[in-house]
Design a protein around this motif. Structure first.
Motif, PDB file in Angstrom:
ATOM      1  N   GLU A 202       0.819  -1.204   0.000  1.00  0.00           N
ATOM      2  CA  GLU A 202       0.000   0.000   0.000  1.00  0.00           C
ATOM      3  C   GLU A 202       0.858   1.262   0.000  1.00  0.00           C
ATOM      4  N   MET A 203       0.317   2.330  -0.627  1.00  0.00           N
ATOM      5  CA  MET A 203       0.952   3.640  -0.573  1.00  0.00           C
ATOM      6  C   MET A 203       0.137   4.516   0.363  1.00  0.00           C
ATOM      7  N   ILE A 204       0.803   5.007   1.402  1.00  0.00           N
ATOM      8  CA  ILE A 204       0.151   5.837   2.413  1.00  0.00           C
ATOM      9  C   ILE A 204       0.674   7.262   2.274  1.00  0.00           C
ATOM     10  N   ILE A 205      -0.226   8.196   2.133  1.00  0.00           N
ATOM     11  CA  ILE A 205       0.145   9.610   2.011  1.00  0.00           C
ATOM     12  C   ILE A 205      -0.082  10.307   3.353  1.00  0.00           C
ATOM     13  N   ILE A 206       0.926  11.050   3.814  1.00  0.00           N
ATOM     14  CA  ILE A 206       0.764  11.919   4.980  1.00  0.00           C
ATOM     15  C   ILE A 206       0.884  13.348   4.480  1.00  0.00           C
ATOM     16  N   GLY A 207      -0.207  14.109   4.547  1.00  0.00           N
ATOM     17  CA  GLY A 207      -0.239  15.456   3.994  1.00  0.00           C
ATOM     18  C   GLY A 207      -0.434  16.512   5.063  1.00  0.00           C
ATOM     19  N   ARG A 362      -2.214  25.841  -0.247  1.00  0.00           N
ATOM     20  CA  ARG A 362      -2.292  26.984   0.666  1.00  0.00           C
ATOM     21  C   ARG A 362      -3.719  27.213   1.165  1.00  0.00           C
ATOM     22  N   SER A 363      -4.706  26.829   0.365  1.00  0.00           N
ATOM     23  CA  SER A 363      -6.102  27.035   0.746  1.00  0.00           C
ATOM     24  C   SER A 363      -6.475  26.285   2.017  1.00  0.00           C
ATOM     25  N   ALA A 364      -5.657  25.291   2.415  1.00  0.00           N
ATOM     26  CA  ALA A 364      -5.944  24.519   3.621  1.00  0.00           C
ATOM     27  C   ALA A 364      -5.393  25.176   4.874  1.00  0.00           C
ATOM     28  N   GLU A 365      -4.666  26.271   4.718  1.00  0.00           N
ATOM     29  CA  GLU A 365      -4.077  26.942   5.880  1.00  0.00           C
ATOM     30  C   GLU A 365      -5.175  27.340   6.866  1.00  0.00           C
ATOM     31  N   GLY A 366      -5.085  26.822   8.096  1.00  0.00           N
ATOM     32  CA  GLY A 366      -6.054  27.153   9.129  1.00  0.00           C
ATOM     33  C   GLY A 366      -7.322  26.330   9.076  1.00  0.00           C
ATOM     34  N   ASN A 367      -7.512  25.556   8.005  1.00  0.00           N
ATOM     35  CA  ASN A 367      -8.710  24.740   7.847  1.00  0.00           C
ATOM     36  C   ASN A 367      -8.326  23.255   7.791  1.00  0.00           C
ATOM     37  N   GLU A 368      -9.306  22.406   8.006  1.00  0.00           N
ATOM     38  CA  GLU A 368      -9.040  20.979   7.851  1.00  0.00           C
ATOM     39  C   GLU A 368      -8.798  20.675   6.380  1.00  0.00           C
ATOM     40  N   PRO A 369      -7.662  20.048   6.050  1.00  0.00           N
ATOM     41  CA  PRO A 369      -7.363  19.755   4.629  1.00  0.00           C
ATOM     42  C   PRO A 369      -8.339  18.729   4.059  1.00  0.00           C
ATOM     43  N   GLY A 370      -8.541  18.806   2.749  1.00  0.00           N
ATOM     44  CA  GLY A 370      -9.355  17.834   2.038  1.00  0.00           C
ATOM     45  C   GLY A 370      -8.536  17.148   0.961  1.00  0.00           C
ATOM     46  N   LEU A 371      -9.051  16.055   0.435  1.00  0.00           N
ATOM     47  CA  LEU A 371      -8.318  15.283  -0.566  1.00  0.00           C
ATOM     48  C   LEU A 371      -7.969  16.116  -1.798  1.00  0.00           C
ATOM     49  N   ASP A 385      -3.589   4.391  -1.179  1.00  0.00           N
ATOM     50  CA  ASP A 385      -4.499   3.484  -0.488  1.00  0.00           C
ATOM     51  C   ASP A 385      -5.014   4.117   0.802  1.00  0.00           C
ATOM     52  N   MET A 386      -4.224   5.043   1.342  1.00  0.00           N
ATOM     53  CA  MET A 386      -4.620   5.743   2.562  1.00  0.00           C
ATOM     54  C   MET A 386      -4.062   7.159   2.513  1.00  0.00           C
ATOM     55  N   VAL A 387      -4.872   8.110   2.955  1.00  0.00           N
ATOM     56  CA  VAL A 387      -4.418   9.503   3.062  1.00  0.00           C
ATOM     57  C   VAL A 387      -4.674   9.974   4.482  1.00  0.00           C
ATOM     58  N   ILE A 414      -7.834  10.694   8.982  1.00  0.00           N
ATOM     59  CA  ILE A 414      -7.792   9.639   7.949  1.00  0.00           C
ATOM     60  C   ILE A 414      -8.892   9.982   6.946  1.00  0.00           C
ATOM     61  N   ALA A 415      -8.501  10.634   5.859  1.00  0.00           N
ATOM     62  CA  ALA A 415      -9.469  11.116   4.864  1.00  0.00           C
ATOM     63  C   ALA A 415      -9.803  10.051   3.839  1.00  0.00           C
ATOM     64  N   LYS A 416      -8.918   9.075   3.690  1.00  0.00           N
ATOM     65  CA  LYS A 416      -9.170   7.982   2.742  1.00  0.00           C
ATOM     66  C   LYS A 416      -8.500   6.735   3.279  1.00  0.00           C
ATOM     67  N   GLN A 417      -9.222   5.644   3.235  1.00  0.00           N
ATOM     68  CA  GLN A 417      -8.645   4.338   3.553  1.00  0.00           C
ATOM     69  C   GLN A 417      -9.389   3.301   2.737  1.00  0.00           C
TER      70      GLN A 417
END
Length: 444
Positions: A202-207, A362-371, A385-387, A414-417
């Motif tokens: 699996e490829m796991i992304i940490i953003g 940059r749009s995620a600054e201060g907000n919960e990031p989205g995919l 496979d997971m973000v 965990i936005a995607k699994q």
């Protein structure tokens, strides 16, 4: 005699014994075809006969001397297969089919040796071709070798009678150990409960946004995996040097302010703590590459080398935006897509989880990031496979007279699994030694 004049490795007796055993016991055909192909035979006659036996099996016809000869005749291949006399002699080569696996594995071994010679010749020829990039030659060579190493992996069919005892044993062991996961545990208890650990292939992304702790989270996981659990781990640090990485790890292990280590203002007790931390880490199976702006081709080559030499069970990459595509003239989107797909394929090839750090927009600054805010390409979201996103408030410098609290709340999202639940994991970030830890409630 020169190598080019030597007869390629082969064992005609083993080839004939394999075919003879198949004719003596038709049930053995279904076992042998799981790992033997016609191309594994050296003698062309034996290739044709094996192919015909497989054809009979697929046609639901029981193979014996008569049906084999009939099939070869209908397909106009009887003479090329050596004729009736040669085919009739095959069963004389072996008195019983009991040792068919032994004969077939000799055939397979000799085929692998011939392929190694062929690949070596191709590498030699390509190495003399000045129009080819040496790194591309190396990449292709490693792919061929790795592919060849998988040819001896055969599939098995299990009955429930076969599967139930080891399954009960596994469940019992997990019951006794309490903390076992099917994958590699990250050390973040609730995260591991939701994911069962990072899974092979699996490829796991940490953003996260810059300076939100991507590297700190990766190193916290690495400390748990490589140093505490002694699981072989690879780390590609494309942004920080290996010495900087080591200083951070010692800071985490000694639970000491990283600034003190960096500035050198240490007491005797500090030195003792650092030495103890170094002693804990000294024999740990962590392998670091710190090449900046590493080319994708070189990264893949080095990862294969780590797997072959040290049998790493998980790989971390910090971070995807610093990997250089081989096709630098392509649009950035295409480059990032190619890199993302290549890393996912690498995880499948090496059969290990690959954890890749990634910046978010940059749009995620201060907000919960989205995919949709993963920086670089929508392909990253698709291939992963997971973000996991890191989210939390940035702590501003305390006002004069206020005490700075190094312990900060962070949230792993965990936005995607692909194979599990999504949700949030509350963690603590200790900024003084840049380490993520469980909240006490997660460990209860």
């Amino acid at each position: 005699m020169e190598l080019k004049d030597k007869i390629p490795p082969h064992n005609l007796e083993a080839e004939q014994a394999t075919l003879g055993a198949m004719l003596l016991n038709w049930e053995s055909v279904n076992e042998v075809v799981l790992y033997i192909r016609a191309s594994h035979f050296y003698d062309q006659r034996n290739q044709i006969i094996f192919d015909s036996l497989v054809h009979l099996s697929e046609s639901n016809v029981k193979g014996d001397m008569l049906t084999l000869i009939d099939d070869l005749t209908k397909r106009g291949k009887l003479d090329a297969a050596g004729g009736v006399s040669y085919i009739s002699s095959l069963t004389d080569m072996v008195p019983t089919s009991a040792n068919i696996d032994y004969y077939a594995n000799i055939v397979l071994d000799q085929s692998i040796r011939r392929n190694l010679i062929r690949i070596s010749s191709e590498i030699k020829a390509e190495s003399f071709d000045e129009t080819k990039d040496s790194r591309n030659i190396l990449e292709e060579a490693e792919q061929k070798i790795f592919k060849l190493s998988d040819t001896n992996e055969n599939s098995n069919i299990y009955s429930l009678k076969d599967l139930i005892p080891p399954t009960i044993e596994l469940i019992d062991r997990r019951y006794k150990e309490k903390n076992s996961y099917s994958g590699i545990p990250s050390g973040i208890t609730k995260l591991d409960s939701m994911t069962s650990g990072f899974q092979d292939s699996e490829m796991i992304i940490i953003g996260a946004r810059p300076s939100m702790g991507k590297t700190a989270l990766a190193l916290s996981m690495i400390q748990h995996i490589a140093i505490e659990k002694n699981i072989p781990c690879g780390f590609f640090s494309l942004e920080m040097s290996s010495l900087q990485i080591m200083q951070r790890l010692l800071s985490q292990l000694a639970r000491m302010q990283s600034k003190k280590i960096r500035d050198g203002f240490l007491t005797l007790a500090d030195f003792t703590a650092i030495q103890n931390a170094a002693g804990m880490a000294f024999e740990s199976p962590l392998y670091i590459v710190d090449t900046p702006n590493m080319k994708l081709l070189d990264l893949r080559t080095m990862a294969r080398r780590m797997k072959a030499m040290y049998d790493i069970k998980i790989l971390f990459i910090d971070y995807i935006g610093l990997i250089t595509s081989e096709n630098e003239d392509a649009p950035v989107y295409e480059q990032q897509s190619a890199i993302s797909k290549s890393l996912k394929n690498l995880a499948r090839e090496l059969k290990i989880p690959i954890v890749v750090l990634c910046q978010v927009a940059r749009s995620a600054e201060g907000n919960e990031p989205g995919l949709n805010e993963l920086r670089g390409s929508g392909s990253i979201e698709q291939d992963a496979d997971m973000v996991i996103f890191i989210h939390g408030e940035r702590k501003s410098k305390p006002a004069e007279g206020e005490e700075y609290n190094p312990v900060q709340d962070r949230k792993l999202i965990i936005a995607k699994q692909r194979n599990g639940p999504i949700g949030d994991v509350d963690v603590l970030f200790i900024s003084s030694y840049t380490k993520f830890e469980n909240k006490s409630t997660d460990q209860e």
